[in-house]
Design a protein around this motif. Structure first.
Motif, PDB file in Angstrom:
ATOM      1  N   ASP A   1      -1.324  -5.856   4.932  1.00 55.40           N
ATOM      2  CA  ASP A   1      -1.096  -4.725   4.116  1.00 55.40           C
ATOM      3  C   ASP A   1       0.539  -4.228   4.490  1.00 55.40           C
ATOM      4  O   ASP A   1       0.688  -3.934   5.723  1.00 55.40           O
ATOM      5  CB  ASP A   1      -1.918  -3.498   4.534  1.00 55.40           C
ATOM      6  CG  ASP A   1      -3.315  -3.672   3.962  1.00 55.40           C
ATOM      7  OD1 ASP A   1      -3.540  -4.629   3.166  1.00 55.40           O
ATOM      8  OD2 ASP A   1      -4.220  -2.630   4.005  1.00 55.40           O
TER       9      ASP A   1
ATOM     10  N   ASP B   1      -4.471   3.973  -1.271  1.00 53.67           N
ATOM     11  CA  ASP B   1      -5.598   4.001  -0.355  1.00 53.67           C
ATOM     12  C   ASP B   1      -6.596   2.567  -0.753  1.00 53.67           C
ATOM     13  O   ASP B   1      -7.269   2.462  -1.735  1.00 53.67           O
ATOM     14  CB  ASP B   1      -6.568   5.138  -0.429  1.00 53.67           C
ATOM     15  CG  ASP B   1      -7.949   4.928   0.327  1.00 53.67           C
ATOM     16  OD1 ASP B   1      -7.929   3.950   0.999  1.00 53.67           O
ATOM     17  OD2 ASP B   1      -9.009   5.722   0.125  1.00 53.67           O
TER      18      ASP B   1
ATOM     19  N   THR C   1       0.774  -1.250  -0.033  1.00 52.54           N
ATOM     20  CA  THR C   1      -0.060   0.112   0.095  1.00 52.54           C
ATOM     21  C   THR C   1       0.941   1.214   0.045  1.00 52.54           C
ATOM     22  O   THR C   1       0.357   2.263  -0.086  1.00 52.54           O
ATOM     23  CB  THR C   1      -0.990   0.067   1.378  1.00 52.54           C
ATOM     24  OG1 THR C   1      -0.184  -0.092   2.242  1.00 52.54           O
ATOM     25  CG2 THR C   1      -1.859  -1.154   1.178  1.00 52.54           C
TER      26      THR C   1
ATOM     27  N   THR D   1      -8.791   0.760   0.094  1.00 49.00           N
ATOM     28  CA  THR D   1     -10.373   0.268   0.495  1.00 49.00           C
ATOM     29  C   THR D   1     -11.071   0.353  -0.543  1.00 49.00           C
ATOM     30  O   THR D   1     -10.615   0.999  -1.528  1.00 49.00           O
ATOM     31  CB  THR D   1     -10.753   1.410   1.603  1.00 49.00           C
ATOM     32  OG1 THR D   1     -10.719   2.640   0.775  1.00 49.00           O
ATOM     33  CG2 THR D   1      -9.874   1.562   2.805  1.00 49.00           C
TER      34      THR D   1
ATOM     35  N   ASP E   1     -11.068  -5.471  -1.701  1.00 48.34           N
ATOM     36  CA  ASP E   1     -11.579  -6.620  -0.817  1.00 48.34           C
ATOM     37  C   ASP E   1     -11.415  -7.495  -1.768  1.00 48.34           C
ATOM     38  O   ASP E   1     -11.100  -8.948  -1.455  1.00 48.34           O
ATOM     39  CB  ASP E   1     -13.025  -6.186  -0.791  1.00 48.34           C
ATOM     40  CG  ASP E   1     -13.205  -5.317   0.577  1.00 48.34           C
ATOM     41  OD1 ASP E   1     -12.121  -4.792   1.052  1.00 48.34           O
ATOM     42  OD2 ASP E   1     -14.323  -4.603   0.600  1.00 48.34           O
TER      43      ASP E   1
END
Ligand code: BES
Length: 454
Positions: free
Chosen positions: A385, A361, A194, A363, A368
């Motif tokens: 992460d 980011d 990330t 998310t 997922d």
């Protein structure tokens, strides 16, 4: 209907021997993009990659910009309503350094204890082959559109990348990007990257006299350039080993830590040698700047006469924290070096190459979907992460061009891969999981994009 999970598992198992044979073929090509190396090998390597992509049914071409080295772009349109995924890897490799330190020929892939040894076996020819494995596993049943971009000068700073991406902007547009050039947390534990540090490489040369002079006649009154260089380099860190250059940025705290004993073993740190810097280890290697001396041009000890060397040159590499900017970091380094050179010696700083850091980011539904694919491929183990101390300049450039795309940074490297060093290797068991994860990922991305498609 696309392939089910058991069908994909079976397809990857079926494809792995061929994928490995092609990886071994790629390793035989010493495609090094650095100045001074024979770039015809990078050309051959691009052709070999193009051939592999054509074999996967992709419309494929070799592209370059300005004086840059060849990248390969392959594509296959999305089924109606499905998203397009851009797959990234690079086909160039790092120089091999001192051959005597390799246990086998760097350009002949050899298996030892479940690992495949060779330059680029991990970084990043295995990344190229993970993409190929996923494409082969699906054959004609690919649930997404794909564009694959395989760069040919990543290891030498991607000088023509921005221009290349601008020229092929339309061809490269995608909803999701999968970058197979990072690594996993450990053998058996997957990761989603990330953040990555940026980089700026430079040379610093100091000069004290216009010719070499007798060390007995002049030593004691006249400075030698190597001592000047050593004193100058010593100003780059404070006594604790933290970087002491004003103007370099640090990022905030990290979410996970790295056990000290693990890092010691992975780095091969000798007994009694301490870590440098302060703070959590992950902060030091992911979120803070690092300044390293990569090489020095100076008389070789075996041949050095009793003379004061009039000039000496070092290659420096600065890893930049996420949030820093390569141009201002270079300016900060140049100002520091010019200010701190001792005894009025002449100093010249020259730029080599740079690449921006990035933060992702992670998310949303695509991330997922990626985590699900990793968990399945690693038999239920949750992905971690992670940040990465290395750099992939392509990512920041891409984020700027396509701010809406989800960027999934995956890869084949593990803490024992020794990328960039002698005896680089790929863990074959983990490679199989990476290939399966990528195949599963393409399916999950198609599913996650379901609402977008309608
Ligand atoms: N695969 C690495 C990046 C990386 C390093 C990922 C460590 C995960 C862990 C990549 O190929 C690389 O080495 N990049 C160069 C970029 C540079 C030359 C601009 C690097 O970091 O030195």
């Amino acid at each position: 209907m696309t392939l089910s999970e058991p069908e994909l598992r079976a397809a990857i198992t079926r494809e792995l021997p061929g994928v490995r044979a092609d990886l071994e073929r790629l390793v035989r090509i010493p495609g090094i993009a650095f100045d001074g190396f024979d770039h015809s090998h990078v050309e051959r390597s691009a052709e070999a990659v193009a051939e592999l992509l054509r074999g996967c049914g992709l419309d494929t071409r070799i592209v370059r910009s300005g004086g840059g080295l060849p990248a390969v772009i392959g594509s296959r349109p999305a089924p109606p309503g499905a998203p397009t995924v851009l797959l990234y890897a690079h086909h160039d490799v790092q120089p091999v350094g001192d051959l005597a330190l390799w246990e086998s020929d760097p350009f002949v892939a050899v298996e030892r204890d479940g690992r495949l040894y060779g330059r680029g076996a991990a970084d990043d020819k295995a990344g190229v082959m993970a993409h190929v494995a996923a494409l082969r596993a699906y054959g004609d049943e690919l649930p997404v559109g794909v564009v694959i971009f395989v760069e040919g000068e990543e290891e030498f700073g991607s000088a023509s990348l921005e221009q290349l991406l601008a020229e092929h902007r339309d061809a490269l547009a995608a909803d999701v990007i999968v970058i197979a050039d990072s690594g996993n947390w450990d053998i058996g534990v997957p990761a989603l990257t990330t953040s990555l540090r940026g980089i700026v490489n430079m040379f610093v040369e100091v000069r004290t006299a216009d010719h070499a002079i007798h060390s007995g006649m002049f030593g004691g009154a006249v400075p030698d350039s190597l001592t000047v260089l050593a004193k100058l380099l010593a100003t780059l860190h404070d006594d604790a080993g933290d970087v002491a250059v004003d103007g370099l940025v640090s990022a905030g705290p990290t979410p996970v830590d790295y056990p000290e004993d693990r890092l010691r073993v992975e780095a091969g740190l000798l007994d009694g040698v301490s870590f440098v810097g302060t703070g959590r280890l992950t902060e030091r290697i992911w979120h803070r700047p690092a300044v390293s001396v990569l090489g020095i041009d100076a008389p070789r000890t075996a041949e050095a006469p009793n003379a004061l060397a009039p000039s000496a040159k070092a290659k420096l590499s600065v890893r930049l924290a996420p949030g820093d900017d390569p141009k201002s970091a270079y300016a900060a380094m140049k100002a520091h070096l010019e200010k701190h050179v001792p005894w009025g010696a002449h100093v010249e700083v020259t730029f080599e190459h740079d690449g921006a850091p990035c933060v992702i980011d992670a998310t949303g539904p695509m991330f997922d979907a990626a985590r699900d694919a990793f968990r399945t491929a690693w038999d239920g183990v949750d992905p971690v992460d992670i940040g990465v101390g290395g750099s992939i300049p392509f990512i920041a450039t891409f984020q700027e061009m396509f701010p809406g795309a989800a960027i999934l940074v995956t890869g084949v490297e593990d803490p024992h891969a020794q990328a960039h060093g002698p005896n680089e290797s790929l863990h074959l068991g983990e490679f199989a999981r990476v290939c399966l994860a990528e195949a599963l990922l393409l399916r999950s991305v198609a599913d996650a994009a379901g609402p977008l498609a309608s």
